[in-house]
Design a protein around this motif. Sequence first.
Motif: not given
Length: 465
Positions: A228-232
């Motif tokens: 899944x896309x993570x926080x940056x």
Amino acid sequence: MNKVLVIFFLMFSSFAISQDVIMQNGTFNNCSGRFYDSGGAAGDYGINEIFDVTICPDTPGQHLQLIFTAFNTEPSTDIMTVFDGDTSSAPIIGFFHGTNIPGIIRATSSNISGCLTIQFSSDATVAATGWVANILCFAPCQSISAQLDSASPAPNVDGYIRVCPNEDITLVGSGNFSDDGTGATYEWDLGDGRIIPGQNATFSYPIPGVYIANLNIRDTNTTIDPLGCPNTNLINQVIQVGNEPDFTGTEATDTMICFGGTTTIEGVVTPVTFVKDCTPPVGGTTFLPDGTGVSYETSLTVECYPTSQTLTDINQLQSICLNMEHSFLGDLTIEIISPNGQNVILHNSTISQVAASANLGTPWAAGALDTQSSNTTQGVGGQYCFIPGNAFPTLENGVLTGGVFVFGDGPSTYFDSYVPEGNYRSLNPLTGLVGSPLNGIWTIRITDNFQEDNGYIFSWELNFD
């Protein structure tokens, strides 16, 4: 009349359901079908061709990807160029020719249009079988920012939470999503090896020390990252756990008193200073997916030096060490970014074919050109340290040939060039970091410039004198 109407209807229907794109000049909106050379599914492309085609998603907000399953052009002369945008003035993703299959080519997150423009030119001699690519669209990673909503005990004016050993701490966090946070997962990394799932975490530290807590968020979009896309961003909540004070010397005037009696107790409390080793923390594992111009970052926080202390002499920085594996050195740009934004390029992608193919560490790969970037099996990291000065070669200059590596899960092997573990100098002088504050967030940024290969950073660290 009826016959004419029937013929028109059939022609219209055929046009409506066709999803394939043949190499030509023009713009198409497709999220399905196949992309062929000018010869189509069965023929060769022609000689003296010059075509520019743009393929865009047919759904707003989507990005285009081409998954090549076959590729064959005359090497060095019949060349496909792919641009990250809706015109040939967009950034170049790559040049492709010969028989190496390009693999997956995606529009990057910075590409607002979500389109890809493909330019192809052939000379006047050989025409080959061309290519086949599946056309698909995907939702790009949204912007996710983690935040600390509340903490008990509350941070002091310096932003630090200070507690005693085994004193309960409660952190509550959330995420800001540019699109949708439905189904997102949360976990608190306590900085001591423990992970607590969820947005709320109550915990304590039994051992005195300085800990960095972070909230990690992943959404449900697994197109780019299988997790899944993570926080940056990083919250980097500093938690200082003090030593128990020493009560030696506390005594009462009377050692025995009766019910109703009184005595005087003189309390003697001696604080026990906690001394923190100023060796900076070590960054954790970071997956480096296959990308085309996509950057990945891993950061660590240095916070134990005096606030005003800066790097005044490059020799105060002993080394920057990365433990990593990747199957294509020429794919990567590696940068170090200091807390105030100063940055130095440690390595940049190379045009030397021998150096470009070189392995870092021992990657899981299906040959010198991996072509299996969807397989995220971890390899074995090699330790690469960048040292100030010119005593060591750059990564590119340190490449050796004749390495033997396991093909995928084995037992077959393949030969490839490689970079042995050891010390190296950065491509640009590390003196570019002089003047940086020691305290703050230090970041390694790796940009994956071309398709086909992936890798991992297992850890990285800064070592100051």
